[in-house]
Scaffold this active site. Structure first.
Site, short mmCIF file in Angstrom:
data_model
loop_
_atom_site.label_atom_id
_atom_site.label_comp_id
_atom_site.label_asym_id
_atom_site.label_seq_id
_atom_site.Cartn_x
_atom_site.Cartn_y
_atom_site.Cartn_z
N THR A 1 0.72 -1.19 0.10
CA THR A 1 -0.13 -0.02 0.24
C THR A 1 0.74 1.34 0.17
OG1 THR A 1 -1.60 -1.33 1.09
CG2 THR A 1 -1.76 1.21 1.44
N TYR B 1 6.35 -11.62 4.25
CA TYR B 1 5.34 -11.13 3.40
C TYR B 1 4.95 -12.11 2.48
CZ TYR B 1 2.68 -7.87 0.36
OH TYR B 1 1.92 -7.46 -0.65
N LYS C 1 2.91 -12.80 7.48
CA LYS C 1 1.96 -12.06 7.00
C LYS C 1 1.15 -13.01 5.90
CE LYS C 1 0.68 -7.61 4.53
NZ LYS C 1 0.23 -8.55 3.36
#
Lengths: 297, 297
Positions: free
Chosen positions: A44, A131, A159
């Site tokens: 993001t 990630y 994550k």
């Protein structure tokens, strides 16, 4: 640090690179809402699209404006050398943790990804969040690889890109994954629509896009789930489903959240790096309606 | 320029960045074999992994060492601004054409990809080859989008990622695509294993990885197909299938061709940017056997 609500702010662009006042304004919202951690330069935060000097600047601004909230810095890059340089800079700049996506162009092999995490984990002394999001990195982790990486030094969290829709299946999924990890390595859910489902299934953290812009709404979901009020968390998450539907219609969360930030006057128009575009007129109208209906501001 | 054999050389790394003598040596093989064009900084040329200064240097070296063979330069990047800067540099440096992949991190929308090609095509005055390979760019072109982009100024060719296995299906596929394109826009096949099949089906060019290291072997396939000797082209392409099988076993062509270049003494060990790795010992032994059996040197 890798528990509760981790908020992922945008890295808004202005006419001349990073829009620093806008980024500082986004940080202030997160600090005011007392999120559990702030992760700058996640997907993001457009880490993949920024120049090295822009990434270093965002890192400095995030650390400077986070108050006492832990700051995690995304250090993903296509080459290991760049990842190591970003890791070193972030640690030196005062980051509390690192987020490492196995960004790829040529599809990566498992042993290459392991070697990447090994190189970074042995160089740093702050914890790393692994990630796992094939939609952006184009790499699929196996559970075996997660387990092997989690045994490296300085791995703090994984994550994951969502959980199964069914509660029991989701709970088993999180339990199975955690059983493979050293104790102390947390598991966090991403994909905003999965937030309540993931937290109710035993995820320790929510790595949240919506939380980077609307931290109170994300806090309300996170706090309900972590207080054991699973039904309330689900209800609050489902209430935001018009927003999740817009994510689906516009190829993911980024364009929608960037446009929402623009509509709230928090960032300049065209805050995304081309070729990425914010929403067209029809999309903007639909989003404005959703923001108003859901009282997101 | 966008017909016949287009050879894609590696951009080999040495201890201190680009291994310039090795790159010049690879160029010399292509010039000696009289390939129809040379495309530096394609996926095989690791454009996505190199710094801007390294890309500019490869561009200069390719132009300087190509003799009278047309040079195409890959200008892909995650941001439109970077693509435009690479396009300007390549044109200024004397490139004859440009190769533009819609490189992505966030999945791209069709209108974003169209806007990217529009921006570049209006800025340059040398022809552009549209690069369609979802395995690396993670973007799937529709035929409608190909047709729309092909009507922009300065579009010279479309590089497609293979053709159906069946000859009639392949011929129809190429015919259907060409019917949508302005005359003069060529179609070239990529994916080395598809070479004869694509050329026999009416593709005008082969955008070739193996041709970047073993140009004579690739020339033999291309020339047979273009002389109408479809069976001979197929036989020559099938003869290389042990090599295509190694591509499949090692996640694509790049690691295999980079290792082959190393085994021939043309590049230094570890010529790929980490985290990418050349083959392990077992892979190296298998490759050495294949190169010897096929008399590739």
């Amino acid at each position: 640090m890798f528990t509760g609500l981790s908020a992922f702010p945008l890295s808004p662009l202005g006419h001349d690179g990073i829009d620093e006042p806008a980024f500082i304004g986004l940080m202030a919202r997160l600090v005011a809402a007392r999120v559990d951690s702030i992760c700058a330069l996640g997907s993001t935060g457009n880490y993949a699209y920024l120049r090295a000097d822009q990434r270093r600047r965002i890192t400095q601004l995030a650390v400077a404006h986070a108050g006492d909230i832990p700051v995690v810095i995304g250090i993903g890059a296509l080459t290991t050398d760049d990842v190591l340089a970003y890791a070193e800079h972030a640690q030196h700049a005062g980051a509390d943790g690192l987020l490492l996506p196995p960004m790829s162009y040529q599809p990566l092999q498992a042993e290459e990804v392991f070697a990447l995490y090994e190189s970074v984990s042995r160089m740093v002394d702050i914890p790393i969040c692994v990630y796992d999001n094939p939609t952006t990195t184009h790499f699929e982790f196996s559970d075996e690889l997660h387990a092997a990486i989690a045994r490296l030094p300085n791995i703090g969290s994984i994550k994951i890109p969502g959980v199964p829709a069914d509660h029991d299946a989701a709970t088993n999924r999180v339990k199975d994954l955690k059983a493979r990890l050293p104790s102390g390595v947390t598991v966090g859910v991403s994909g905003d629509a999965f937030a309540a489902r993931g937290l109710n299934a035993g995820c320790d953290a929510w790595y949240s896009v919506v939380g980077g812009l609307f931290p109170e709404a994300a806090q309300a979901i996170t706090q309900a789930a972590r207080a054991g009020q699973a039904g309330l968390a689900t209800k609050r998450c489902d209430a935001l489903s018009p927003l999740w539907q817009l994510y689906g219609r516009h190829g993911g969360s980024l364009r929608v959240i960037a446009t929402a930030a623009e509509q709230l006057g928090l960032v300049s128009p065209e805050c995304l790096p081309r070729p990425l575009q914010t929403l067209d007129d029809a999309g903007r109208r639909a989003l404005a309606d959703v923001l108003e209906t859901l009282a997101l501001n």
